[in-house]
Scaffold this motif. Structure first.
Motif, mmCIF file in Angstrom:
data_model
loop_
_atom_site.group_PDB
_atom_site.id
_atom_site.type_symbol
_atom_site.label_atom_id
_atom_site.label_comp_id
_atom_site.label_asym_id
_atom_site.label_seq_id
_atom_site.Cartn_x
_atom_site.Cartn_y
_atom_site.Cartn_z
ATOM 1 N N ARG A 67 0.439 -1.711 0.230
ATOM 2 C CA ARG A 67 -0.031 -0.178 0.178
ATOM 3 C C ARG A 67 0.363 0.996 0.035
ATOM 4 O O ARG A 67 0.443 2.341 -0.549
ATOM 5 N N GLN A 68 1.871 0.905 0.619
ATOM 6 C CA GLN A 68 2.913 2.172 0.574
ATOM 7 C C GLN A 68 3.331 2.419 -0.172
ATOM 8 O O GLN A 68 3.665 3.939 -0.968
ATOM 9 N N ALA A 69 3.682 1.262 -1.411
ATOM 10 C CA ALA A 69 4.483 1.134 -2.988
ATOM 11 C C ALA A 69 3.049 2.669 -3.168
ATOM 12 O O ALA A 69 3.695 3.168 -4.412
ATOM 13 N N ILE A 70 1.931 2.139 -3.290
ATOM 14 C CA ILE A 70 1.009 2.601 -3.868
ATOM 15 C C ILE A 70 0.433 3.985 -3.702
ATOM 16 O O ILE A 70 0.721 5.147 -4.337
ATOM 17 N N TYR A 71 0.375 4.958 -2.206
ATOM 18 C CA TYR A 71 0.384 5.852 -1.929
ATOM 19 C C TYR A 71 1.606 6.488 -1.989
ATOM 20 O O TYR A 71 0.686 8.092 -1.489
ATOM 21 N N GLY A 72 2.632 6.221 -1.877
ATOM 22 C CA GLY A 72 3.604 6.537 -1.363
ATOM 23 C C GLY A 72 3.570 7.559 0.122
ATOM 24 O O GLY A 72 4.492 8.264 0.488
ATOM 25 N N MET A 73 3.021 6.253 0.703
ATOM 26 C CA MET A 73 2.572 7.184 2.425
ATOM 27 C C MET A 73 2.060 5.850 3.310
ATOM 28 O O MET A 73 1.248 5.324 2.365
ATOM 29 N N PRO A 74 2.069 6.313 4.267
ATOM 30 C CA PRO A 74 1.180 4.976 5.005
ATOM 31 C C PRO A 74 0.136 4.724 4.983
ATOM 32 O O PRO A 74 -0.006 6.101 4.662
ATOM 33 N N TYR A 75 -1.090 4.306 4.673
ATOM 34 C CA TYR A 75 -2.440 3.886 4.357
ATOM 35 C C TYR A 75 -3.096 4.849 4.938
ATOM 36 O O TYR A 75 -3.863 5.612 4.771
ATOM 37 N N GLU A 76 -2.778 4.253 6.262
ATOM 38 C CA GLU A 76 -3.266 6.004 7.067
ATOM 39 C C GLU A 76 -3.543 6.797 6.765
ATOM 40 O O GLU A 76 -4.397 7.726 7.135
ATOM 41 N N ASP A 77 -1.932 7.503 6.833
ATOM 42 C CA ASP A 77 -1.903 8.292 6.996
ATOM 43 C C ASP A 77 -2.587 9.445 5.094
ATOM 44 O O ASP A 77 -3.008 9.929 5.310
ATOM 45 N N TRP A 78 -2.669 8.870 4.024
ATOM 46 C CA TRP A 78 -2.954 8.813 2.904
ATOM 47 C C TRP A 78 -4.874 9.335 3.349
ATOM 48 O O TRP A 78 -5.751 9.503 2.719
ATOM 49 N N LYS A 79 -5.891 8.391 3.931
ATOM 50 C CA LYS A 79 -6.551 7.981 4.213
ATOM 51 C C LYS A 79 -7.017 9.489 5.286
ATOM 52 O O LYS A 79 -7.741 9.985 4.711
ATOM 53 N N ALA A 80 -6.537 9.055 5.861
ATOM 54 C CA ALA A 80 -5.904 10.747 7.179
ATOM 55 C C ALA A 80 -6.098 12.144 6.656
ATOM 56 O O ALA A 80 -6.904 13.132 6.509
ATOM 57 N N LEU A 81 -5.362 12.595 5.532
ATOM 58 C CA LEU A 81 -5.129 13.721 4.698
ATOM 59 C C LEU A 81 -6.187 13.394 3.375
ATOM 60 O O LEU A 81 -6.642 14.344 3.264
ATOM 61 N N HIS A 82 -6.272 12.765 3.006
ATOM 62 C CA HIS A 82 -6.975 12.885 1.403
ATOM 63 C C HIS A 82 -8.704 11.994 1.584
ATOM 64 O O HIS A 82 -9.328 12.523 0.694
ATOM 65 N N GLN A 83 -8.690 10.904 2.599
ATOM 66 C CA GLN A 83 -10.217 10.486 2.008
ATOM 67 C C GLN A 83 -11.184 11.610 2.784
ATOM 68 O O GLN A 83 -10.983 11.926 3.817
ATOM 69 N N ARG A 84 -11.465 11.642 1.605
ATOM 70 C CA ARG A 84 -13.808 12.331 2.382
ATOM 71 C C ARG A 84 -14.333 10.581 2.857
ATOM 72 O O ARG A 84 -14.490 10.115 1.325
ATOM 73 N N GLU A 85 -15.275 10.996 3.081
ATOM 74 C CA GLU A 85 -16.582 9.864 3.249
ATOM 75 C C GLU A 85 -17.354 10.136 2.025
ATOM 76 O O GLU A 85 -17.962 11.277 1.525
ATOM 77 N N ALA A 86 -17.882 8.754 1.102
ATOM 78 C CA ALA A 86 -18.420 8.396 0.286
ATOM 79 C C ALA A 86 -19.669 8.851 0.469
ATOM 80 O O ALA A 86 -20.445 8.747 1.505
ATOM 81 N N THR A 87 -20.432 10.181 -0.539
ATOM 82 C CA THR A 87 -21.699 10.472 -0.808
ATOM 83 C C THR A 87 -23.042 9.839 -0.627
ATOM 84 O O THR A 87 -22.216 8.033 -1.384
#
Length: 101
Positions: A67-87
């Motif tokens: 996941r870090q290879a694809i997201y460029g950072m730990p997955y949990e960090d990416w989620k906290a920074l960029h993931q929004r609640e789906a509509t």
């Protein structure tokens, strides 16, 4: 199509993959659910495919590392920074599309 050696083809595929990963890293506004609804795959799918390839090659790689290879950072960090609640609309489109992998 030009006849490419296996090595040339592999290098081109790797370069295209790296460019796709870089493009997705730059487009943090595009949510995984949007990718799933439109294309039937997302960053998580890519990380799973990356992990599958590592396992098939007998290489020691964890799910977190793939996941870090694809997201460029730990997955949990990416989620906290960029993931929004789906509509509700995104969720409904996902339920209708039901990606099969």
């Amino acid at each position: 199509m030009t006849d490419l050696s296996e090595d040339e083809r592999t290098k081109l595929e790797a370069a295209a993959f790296r460019r796709l990963v870089a493009h997705l890293a730059a487009r943090t506004d595009v949510q995984n659910i949007d990718l799933m609804n439109l294309a039937g795959f997302c960053r998580n799918c890519l990380s799973n495919w990356y992990l599958d390839a590592a396992q098939e090659a007998g290489l020691p790689l964890s799910k977190d590392e793939s996941r870090q290879a694809i997201y460029g950072m730990p997955y949990e960090d990416w989620k906290a920074l960029h993931q929004r609640e789906a509509t509700d609309a995104q969720k409904a489109a996902f339920e209708q599309a039901k990606p099969s992998h």
